[in-house]
Design a protein around this motif. Sequence first.
Motif, PDB file in Angstrom:
ATOM      1  N   GLU A  50       0.830  -1.210   0.000  1.00 41.15           N
ATOM      2  CA  GLU A  50       0.000   0.000   0.000  1.00 41.15           C
ATOM      3  C   GLU A  50       0.862   1.257   0.000  1.00 41.15           C
ATOM      4  O   GLU A  50       0.586   2.204  -0.744  1.00 41.15           O
ATOM      5  N   LYS A  51       1.904   1.278   0.822  1.00 41.46           N
ATOM      6  CA  LYS A  51       2.803   2.444   0.861  1.00 41.46           C
ATOM      7  C   LYS A  51       3.513   2.627  -0.476  1.00 41.46           C
ATOM      8  O   LYS A  51       3.649   3.741  -0.970  1.00 41.46           O
ATOM      9  N   LEU A  52       3.990   1.531  -1.064  1.00 43.02           N
ATOM     10  CA  LEU A  52       4.700   1.605  -2.338  1.00 43.02           C
ATOM     11  C   LEU A  52       3.774   2.138  -3.435  1.00 43.02           C
ATOM     12  O   LEU A  52       4.148   3.052  -4.177  1.00 43.02           O
ATOM     13  N   PHE A  53       2.561   1.585  -3.528  1.00 43.65           N
ATOM     14  CA  PHE A  53       1.623   2.033  -4.561  1.00 43.65           C
ATOM     15  C   PHE A  53       1.276   3.501  -4.367  1.00 43.65           C
ATOM     16  O   PHE A  53       1.164   4.248  -5.343  1.00 43.65           O
ATOM     17  N   ASP A  54       1.120   3.921  -3.119  1.00 45.60           N
ATOM     18  CA  ASP A  54       0.786   5.314  -2.840  1.00 45.60           C
ATOM     19  C   ASP A  54       1.953   6.237  -3.181  1.00 45.60           C
ATOM     20  O   ASP A  54       1.780   7.234  -3.872  1.00 45.60           O
ATOM     21  N   ARG A  55       3.140   5.886  -2.720  1.00 40.62           N
ATOM     22  CA  ARG A  55       4.299   6.757  -2.940  1.00 40.62           C
ATOM     23  C   ARG A  55       4.648   6.899  -4.418  1.00 40.62           C
ATOM     24  O   ARG A  55       5.027   7.976  -4.871  1.00 40.62           O
ATOM     25  N   PHE A  56       4.517   5.818  -5.180  1.00 39.60           N
ATOM     26  CA  PHE A  56       4.950   5.838  -6.575  1.00 39.60           C
ATOM     27  C   PHE A  56       3.792   5.914  -7.565  1.00 39.60           C
ATOM     28  O   PHE A  56       3.966   5.664  -8.751  1.00 39.60           O
ATOM     29  N   ASN A  57       2.605   6.267  -7.039  1.00 41.97           N
ATOM     30  CA  ASN A  57       1.440   6.507  -7.892  1.00 41.97           C
ATOM     31  C   ASN A  57       1.126   5.314  -8.803  1.00 41.97           C
ATOM     32  O   ASN A  57       0.987   5.457 -10.018  1.00 41.97           O
ATOM     33  N   VAL A  58       1.037   4.130  -8.190  1.00 42.64           N
ATOM     34  CA  VAL A  58       0.688   2.910  -8.919  1.00 42.64           C
ATOM     35  C   VAL A  58      -0.795   2.636  -8.679  1.00 42.64           C
ATOM     36  O   VAL A  58      -1.227   2.528  -7.529  1.00 42.64           O
ATOM     37  N   ALA A  59      -1.564   2.545  -9.757  1.00 42.34           N
ATOM     38  CA  ALA A  59      -3.003   2.299  -9.649  1.00 42.34           C
ATOM     39  C   ALA A  59      -3.280   0.811  -9.415  1.00 42.34           C
ATOM     40  O   ALA A  59      -2.406  -0.030  -9.604  1.00 42.34           O
ATOM     41  N   ASN A  60      -4.486   0.522  -9.038  1.00 44.97           N
ATOM     42  CA  ASN A  60      -5.009  -0.840  -8.893  1.00 44.97           C
ATOM     43  C   ASN A  60      -4.544  -1.553  -7.636  1.00 44.97           C
ATOM     44  O   ASN A  60      -4.494  -2.782  -7.607  1.00 44.97           O
ATOM     45  N   VAL A  61      -4.234  -0.825  -6.571  1.00 49.38           N
ATOM     46  CA  VAL A  61      -3.840  -1.496  -5.328  1.00 49.38           C
ATOM     47  C   VAL A  61      -4.962  -2.417  -4.842  1.00 49.38           C
ATOM     48  O   VAL A  61      -4.709  -3.470  -4.282  1.00 49.38           O
ATOM     49  N   GLU A  62      -6.209  -2.028  -5.123  1.00 48.33           N
ATOM     50  CA  GLU A  62      -7.345  -2.846  -4.679  1.00 48.33           C
ATOM     51  C   GLU A  62      -7.440  -4.177  -5.422  1.00 48.33           C
ATOM     52  O   GLU A  62      -8.070  -5.108  -4.957  1.00 48.33           O
TER      53      GLU A  62
END
Length: 132
Positions: A50-62
């Motif tokens: 979650e932190k990685l996706f948020d920090r690097f603006n990666v979509a589709n974490v869900e």
Amino acid sequence: MDDSLWNELRDFTREEIGRPLFGKDPELTPSTRVNYDLGIDGDDAIEFIEKLFDRFNVANVETFPVNRYFSGEGIDSLALLRAIPALFRLMRTGTRLQTKRSLSLGMLLDAMRAHRWDTEAIERRHAMESRD
């Protein structure tokens, strides 16, 4: 590897895993497995992703398939029974039994470059690379 995005991922990973109590920092390469080499699992794995996706603006974490790569938190009695042969294997050969698919830093780097997680495409690409 002189790649600024890789350097950011490497620095982020070092920041998240912290310093080991004993020994030296693990070497981080694109083939380093988050779950097996770094030992990130359970709730720590969810938080890391979650932190990685948020920090690097990666979509589709869900849609990230957490259970595909990581085990759950707590004690699972069936998993405990499966762990007994794995423990004997570890003592005999020094290798861990892999029960989940590997998730490498290179796979996460691909998602960062694409700004989205696509399990099928990323796994297909890394399966071909591991055969080379």
